[in-house]
Design a protein around this motif. Structure first.
Motif, PDB file in Angstrom:
ATOM      1  N   ALA A  77      17.964  -8.050  18.938  1.00 36.65           N
ATOM      2  CA  ALA A  77      18.001  -7.869  17.492  1.00 36.65           C
ATOM      3  C   ALA A  77      17.084  -6.752  17.011  1.00 36.65           C
ATOM      4  O   ALA A  77      17.500  -5.890  16.221  1.00 36.65           O
ATOM      5  CB  ALA A  77      17.635  -9.185  16.802  1.00 36.65           C
ATOM      6  N   ALA A  78      15.827  -6.757  17.475  1.00 37.83           N
ATOM      7  CA  ALA A  78      14.851  -5.803  16.941  1.00 37.83           C
ATOM      8  C   ALA A  78      15.252  -4.344  17.170  1.00 37.83           C
ATOM      9  O   ALA A  78      15.272  -3.552  16.218  1.00 37.83           O
ATOM     10  CB  ALA A  78      13.470  -6.096  17.524  1.00 37.83           C
ATOM     11  N   PRO A  79      15.599  -3.900  18.401  1.00 39.56           N
ATOM     12  CA  PRO A  79      15.985  -2.494  18.558  1.00 39.56           C
ATOM     13  C   PRO A  79      17.273  -2.146  17.836  1.00 39.56           C
ATOM     14  O   PRO A  79      17.444  -0.997  17.388  1.00 39.56           O
ATOM     15  CB  PRO A  79      16.115  -2.343  20.079  1.00 39.56           C
ATOM     16  N   ALA A  80      18.204  -3.101  17.701  1.00 44.34           N
ATOM     17  CA  ALA A  80      19.451  -2.818  16.978  1.00 44.34           C
ATOM     18  C   ALA A  80      19.180  -2.548  15.500  1.00 44.34           C
ATOM     19  O   ALA A  80      19.688  -1.579  14.926  1.00 44.34           O
ATOM     20  CB  ALA A  80      20.421  -3.981  17.152  1.00 44.34           C
ATOM     21  N   VAL A  81      18.389  -3.401  14.872  1.00 46.53           N
ATOM     22  CA  VAL A  81      18.053  -3.188  13.462  1.00 46.53           C
ATOM     23  C   VAL A  81      17.177  -1.947  13.302  1.00 46.53           C
ATOM     24  O   VAL A  81      17.301  -1.199  12.320  1.00 46.53           O
ATOM     25  CB  VAL A  81      17.357  -4.439  12.890  1.00 46.53           C
ATOM     26  N   ALA A  82      16.290  -1.690  14.283  1.00 45.13           N
ATOM     27  CA  ALA A  82      15.452  -0.491  14.228  1.00 45.13           C
ATOM     28  C   ALA A  82      16.306   0.770  14.283  1.00 45.13           C
ATOM     29  O   ALA A  82      16.010   1.779  13.613  1.00 45.13           O
ATOM     30  CB  ALA A  82      14.447  -0.503  15.377  1.00 45.13           C
ATOM     31  N   SER A  83      17.377   0.743  15.080  1.00 48.32           N
ATOM     32  CA  SER A  83      18.274   1.893  15.157  1.00 48.32           C
ATOM     33  C   SER A  83      18.910   2.192  13.801  1.00 48.32           C
ATOM     34  O   SER A  83      18.944   3.346  13.356  1.00 48.32           O
ATOM     35  CB  SER A  83      19.359   1.622  16.206  1.00 48.32           C
ATOM     36  N   MET A  84      19.404   1.151  13.142  1.00 46.56           N
ATOM     37  CA  MET A  84      20.017   1.355  11.823  1.00 46.56           C
ATOM     38  C   MET A  84      18.984   1.777  10.791  1.00 46.56           C
ATOM     39  O   MET A  84      19.273   2.586   9.891  1.00 46.56           O
ATOM     40  CB  MET A  84      20.721   0.072  11.388  1.00 46.56           C
ATOM     41  N   ALA A  85      17.761   1.228  10.889  1.00 49.59           N
ATOM     42  CA  ALA A  85      16.708   1.599   9.940  1.00 49.59           C
ATOM     43  C   ALA A  85      16.348   3.074  10.070  1.00 49.59           C
ATOM     44  O   ALA A  85      16.224   3.797   9.063  1.00 49.59           O
ATOM     45  CB  ALA A  85      15.482   0.717  10.154  1.00 49.59           C
ATOM     46  N   TRP A  86      16.171   3.543  11.320  1.00 47.24           N
ATOM     47  CA  TRP A  86      15.800   4.947  11.496  1.00 47.24           C
ATOM     48  C   TRP A  86      16.946   5.879  11.116  1.00 47.24           C
ATOM     49  O   TRP A  86      16.723   6.990  10.625  1.00 47.24           O
ATOM     50  CB  TRP A  86      15.373   5.206  12.933  1.00 47.24           C
TER      51      TRP A  86
ATOM     52  N   LEU B  65      15.006  -0.719   6.528  1.00 47.43           N
ATOM     53  CA  LEU B  65      16.412  -0.382   6.310  1.00 47.43           C
ATOM     54  C   LEU B  65      16.796  -0.523   4.845  1.00 47.43           C
ATOM     55  O   LEU B  65      17.451   0.370   4.270  1.00 47.43           O
ATOM     56  CB  LEU B  65      17.284  -1.287   7.189  1.00 47.43           C
ATOM     57  N   LEU B  66      16.411  -1.613   4.215  1.00 49.80           N
ATOM     58  CA  LEU B  66      16.747  -1.811   2.810  1.00 49.80           C
ATOM     59  C   LEU B  66      16.040  -0.788   1.925  1.00 49.80           C
ATOM     60  O   LEU B  66      16.649  -0.209   1.011  1.00 49.80           O
ATOM     61  CB  LEU B  66      16.379  -3.228   2.376  1.00 49.80           C
TER      62      LEU B  66
ATOM     63  N   PHE C 249       6.338   3.079   6.459  1.00 50.38           N
ATOM     64  CA  PHE C 249       5.196   2.248   6.800  1.00 50.38           C
ATOM     65  C   PHE C 249       5.633   1.020   7.598  1.00 50.38           C
ATOM     66  O   PHE C 249       5.079   0.707   8.661  1.00 50.38           O
ATOM     67  CB  PHE C 249       4.458   1.820   5.526  1.00 50.38           C
ATOM     68  N   PHE C 250       6.633   0.309   7.102  1.00 52.61           N
ATOM     69  CA  PHE C 250       7.067  -0.912   7.778  1.00 52.61           C
ATOM     70  C   PHE C 250       7.752  -0.598   9.104  1.00 52.61           C
ATOM     71  O   PHE C 250       7.656  -1.383  10.056  1.00 52.61           O
ATOM     72  CB  PHE C 250       7.992  -1.727   6.867  1.00 52.61           C
ATOM     73  N   PHE C 251       8.443   0.536   9.178  1.00 49.17           N
ATOM     74  CA  PHE C 251       9.041   0.913  10.447  1.00 49.17           C
ATOM     75  C   PHE C 251       7.952   1.176  11.487  1.00 49.17           C
ATOM     76  O   PHE C 251       8.090   0.779  12.655  1.00 49.17           O
ATOM     77  CB  PHE C 251       9.924   2.151  10.280  1.00 49.17           C
ATOM     78  N   SER C 252       6.876   1.813  11.094  1.00 55.77           N
ATOM     79  CA  SER C 252       5.785   2.107  12.027  1.00 55.77           C
ATOM     80  C   SER C 252       5.115   0.832  12.509  1.00 55.77           C
ATOM     81  O   SER C 252       4.832   0.671  13.707  1.00 55.77           O
ATOM     82  CB  SER C 252       4.758   3.024  11.356  1.00 55.77           C
ATOM     83  N   VAL C 253       4.856  -0.102  11.580  1.00 54.03           N
ATOM     84  CA  VAL C 253       4.237  -1.381  11.963  1.00 54.03           C
ATOM     85  C   VAL C 253       5.151  -2.158  12.900  1.00 54.03           C
ATOM     86  O   VAL C 253       4.712  -2.703  13.922  1.00 54.03           O
ATOM     87  CB  VAL C 253       3.909  -2.208  10.705  1.00 54.03           C
ATOM     88  N   GLY C 254       6.438  -2.183  12.579  1.00 56.19           N
ATOM     89  CA  GLY C 254       7.371  -2.898  13.435  1.00 56.19           C
ATOM     90  C   GLY C 254       7.474  -2.300  14.819  1.00 56.19           C
ATOM     91  O   GLY C 254       7.539  -3.030  15.821  1.00 56.19           O
ATOM     92  N   LEU C 255       7.449  -0.970  14.907  1.00 54.02           N
ATOM     93  CA  LEU C 255       7.543  -0.310  16.209  1.00 54.02           C
ATOM     94  C   LEU C 255       6.317  -0.613  17.068  1.00 54.02           C
ATOM     95  O   LEU C 255       6.439  -0.903  18.272  1.00 54.02           O
ATOM     96  CB  LEU C 255       7.698   1.200  16.014  1.00 54.02           C
ATOM     97  N   ALA C 256       5.138  -0.560  16.462  1.00 56.79           N
ATOM     98  CA  ALA C 256       3.902  -0.812  17.214  1.00 56.79           C
ATOM     99  C   ALA C 256       3.875  -2.230  17.777  1.00 56.79           C
ATOM    100  O   ALA C 256       3.596  -2.448  18.965  1.00 56.79           O
ATOM    101  CB  ALA C 256       2.695  -0.568  16.320  1.00 56.79           C
ATOM    102  N   TYR C 257       4.187  -3.204  16.945  1.00 57.05           N
ATOM    103  CA  TYR C 257       4.123  -4.585  17.403  1.00 57.05           C
ATOM    104  C   TYR C 257       5.304  -4.956  18.294  1.00 57.05           C
ATOM    105  O   TYR C 257       5.194  -5.861  19.121  1.00 57.05           O
ATOM    106  CB  TYR C 257       4.035  -5.541  16.207  1.00 57.05           C
ATOM    107  N   TYR C 258       6.420  -4.255  18.154  1.00 59.21           N
ATOM    108  CA  TYR C 258       7.537  -4.517  19.056  1.00 59.21           C
ATOM    109  C   TYR C 258       7.185  -4.116  20.488  1.00 59.21           C
ATOM    110  O   TYR C 258       7.511  -4.839  21.440  1.00 59.21           O
ATOM    111  CB  TYR C 258       8.790  -3.765  18.602  1.00 59.21           C
ATOM    112  N   LEU C 259       6.526  -2.972  20.641  1.00 67.53           N
ATOM    113  CA  LEU C 259       6.129  -2.539  21.980  1.00 67.53           C
ATOM    114  C   LEU C 259       5.156  -3.532  22.615  1.00 67.53           C
ATOM    115  O   LEU C 259       5.275  -3.871  23.799  1.00 67.53           O
ATOM    116  CB  LEU C 259       5.500  -1.143  21.909  1.00 67.53           C
ATOM    117  N   VAL C 260       4.200  -4.020  21.815  1.00 61.87           N
ATOM    118  CA  VAL C 260       3.241  -5.001  22.338  1.00 61.87           C
ATOM    119  C   VAL C 260       3.949  -6.298  22.731  1.00 61.87           C
ATOM    120  O   VAL C 260       3.723  -6.856  23.813  1.00 61.87           O
ATOM    121  CB  VAL C 260       2.136  -5.273  21.299  1.00 61.87           C
ATOM    122  N   LEU C 261       4.835  -6.766  21.863  1.00 63.76           N
ATOM    123  CA  LEU C 261       5.542  -8.019  22.127  1.00 63.76           C
ATOM    124  C   LEU C 261       6.497  -7.873  23.309  1.00 63.76           C
ATOM    125  O   LEU C 261       6.620  -8.785  24.144  1.00 63.76           O
ATOM    126  CB  LEU C 261       6.314  -8.443  20.876  1.00 63.76           C
ATOM    127  N   PHE C 262       7.157  -6.743  23.410  1.00 61.88           N
ATOM    128  CA  PHE C 262       8.106  -6.523  24.498  1.00 61.88           C
ATOM    129  C   PHE C 262       7.400  -6.586  25.852  1.00 61.88           C
ATOM    130  O   PHE C 262       7.874  -7.248  26.778  1.00 61.88           O
ATOM    131  CB  PHE C 262       8.783  -5.163  24.310  1.00 61.88           C
TER     132      PHE C 262
END
Length: 502
Positions: free
Chosen positions: A334-343, A282-283, A295-308
């Motif tokens: 928190a994670a999907p909310a910040v991901a929404s604003m980032a995308w 986002l920043l 890059f960081f959005f992709s890494v966060g999305l991949a690990y969020y699915l695994v963690l979820f």
């Protein structure tokens, strides 16, 4: 007439010794009378009072005192016994050991029969009682600064007639909190590095090392326009570098960390490491960068699915999270909310990807809010700050959504969620101040960092007895080999006899 008090110079040596003994005896009797009457207070100046054994135990966590004392003692020819230090400090603490010894909110309460290496009846130094989880306050207040900035600059919320004064005040409060907490924890790292090392090995607290790094990103996102309208993009690389290094360490342990693999240590606080990716994306996108944020959005999305998935399945062998940990369930939001604003910032529109992430966070938010039991039945602790940051994040995402989908319903939803987040932060902040300055119990002795590296002997025997009884019950269902004459020396003799008579 001779004076009886005088001693003749021609007196014999025997008489001189007799007189001297009588004088010393009289002096000693007079001293005892004075001490009995309390007239004289005796002070020893020739030798300093020795330190108590409890003071020496603090040396186990001091950064240099243990090594320095050992070197000085060796130079003086009086080597000290280092078996306790080697046993309690240099021995690696596994994640399983923390899970065995601790319970309660964020694994902070000592279980029964467990012992600690620091005194329980003394108040420890403040630095030892200052946990890394305190940075949760910085996340809550700095995210509020972003929310009020978004409220004041979104066209859909112009009817509120808000200015950036609230954003300005909250931003400076966030900055003061982050700087003061960082300096305090830096002193803890300098003077009690072993305590910091144990916190990093803690399966839950290790995730809070992301909190100060994420707070820096939030401060950059919520900076008032009166200070600066834009930051240089080069700052993003300095802000994101420590997050990347810490992620490589944590994510590597999740995959191949043995006792620290994700299936073993998964808990809601792991979302903090995921939020770092989305906040960094986002920043970076708000500063005009493209490849790095993606890059960081992709890494966060991949690990969020695994963690979820890992957190939702909760294997049958895993224990139910204690009631005191219920606040950290809001980190799911928190994670999907910040991901929404980032995308939204990356794609320059609140498109389908942003809406999917936002609707996931909105559903999780309401699914937790309607469960009244999550908000009662446990005492206040720093874990309550886990309510503030996720609620503020989903409220900010709702404001952005109302700016894309204009309508009375979206505006009312944005105002209601913003008000709920603000009231929650105010309430938790008031309780924090009361417990910190009135009750003075906000920072109790931190038992989580003082557990013994060894399991208690009583617990070992109990575990062996339980395992032995279970093993015997299974052996009773099958015929044993009559030629097997081996005897387990740790098993009770009676159990061996029963096994051979089957």
């Amino acid at each position: 007439m001779n004076n009886p008090r005088s001693v003749n110079s021609s007196a014999s040596p025997a008489n001189l010794d007799l007189v001297e003994n009588q004088r010393q005896s009289s002096s000693g009797e007079f001293s005892r009378i004075e001490k009995r009457n309390g007239a004289t207070k005796i002070t020893f100046h020739s030798k300093s009072m020795p330190r108590g054994c409890n003071d020496k135990k603090y040396d186990l966590f001091r950064t240099m005192s243990g090594k320095l004392e050992r070197q000085i003692s060796n130079l003086r020819g009086k080597p000290i016994d280092t078996s306790l230090q080697d046993k309690e400090i240099t021995e690696s603490l596994t994640a399983e050991r923390f899970l065995e010894a601790l319970q309660g909110p964020k694994l902070e309460t000592l279980k029964e029969m467990e012992k600690i290496v620091l005194p329980e009846d003394k108040t420890w130094p403040f630095l030892l009682r200052f946990p890394v989880t305190s940075f949760g306050m910085c996340l809550g207040v700095s995210s509020q600064a972003i929310m009020w900035k978004t409220l004041a600059t979104t066209k859909a919320e112009k009817f509120l007639h808000l200015t950036q004064v609230v954003n300005h005040v909250l931003w400076w409060i966030s900055l003061v909190l982050l700087v003061s907490f960082s300096i305090t924890y830096l002193f803890k790292t300098i003077f009690f590095f072993e305590a910091v090392r144990r916190e990093f090995k803690h399966p839950i607290r290790v995730n809070f090392f992301f909190a100060p790094l994420i707070s820096v990103l939030f401060l950059a996102l919520g900076i008032p326009h009166s200070i600066t309208s834009s930051l240089p993009s080069i700052l993003w690389y300095f802000f994101i570098a420590p997050i990347l290094l810490l992620e490589m360490k944590i994510y590597g342990q999740w995959m191949s960390g043995g006792q620290r693999r994700l299936s073993k240590v998964a808990n809601p606080t792991n979302h903090l490491s995921i939020v770092g990716n989305f906040a960094g994306a986002l920043l970076g996108a708000s500063l005009g960068l493209k490849e790095g944020p993606m890059f960081f959005f992709s890494v966060g999305l991949a690990y969020y699915l695994v963690l979820f998935v890992t957190l939702y399945q909760r294997l049958p062998t895993n224990e139910t999270l204690p009631k005191e940990l219920h606040p950290v369930f809001f980190l799911f939001v928190a994670a999907p909310a910040v991901a929404s604003m980032a995308w939204t910032t990356i794609s320059a529109s609140f498109d389908i990807g942003s809406r999917i992430a936002y609707f996931i966070s909105l559903f999780l938010y309401f699914s937790l809010v309607v469960r009244i039991n999550f908000f009662r039945g446990f005492k206040f602790s720093l874990a309550w700050w886990a309510y503030t940051f996720p609620m503020t994040a989903v409220a900010t995402a709702t404001i952005k959504y109302s700016g894309e989908v204009n309508g009375l319903a979206t505006q009312i939803l944005a105002v209601l969620m913003s008000g709920a987040a603000t009231l929650t932060v105010i309430g938790v902040l008031v309780l924090t101040v009361v417990h910190a300055f009135v009750k003075r119990d906000l920072f109790p002795n931190d038992f989580a960092i003082a557990i013994s590296a060894e399991q208690p002997k009583q617990k070992k025997w109990l575990k062996q007895l339980i395992n032995g009884s279970l093993e015997n019950s299974t052996r009773g269902l099958k015929v044993l080999d009559p030629e097997d004459t081996r005897i387990d020396i740790e098993a009770p003799p009676l159990s061996n006899a029963v096994c051979h008579t089957v």
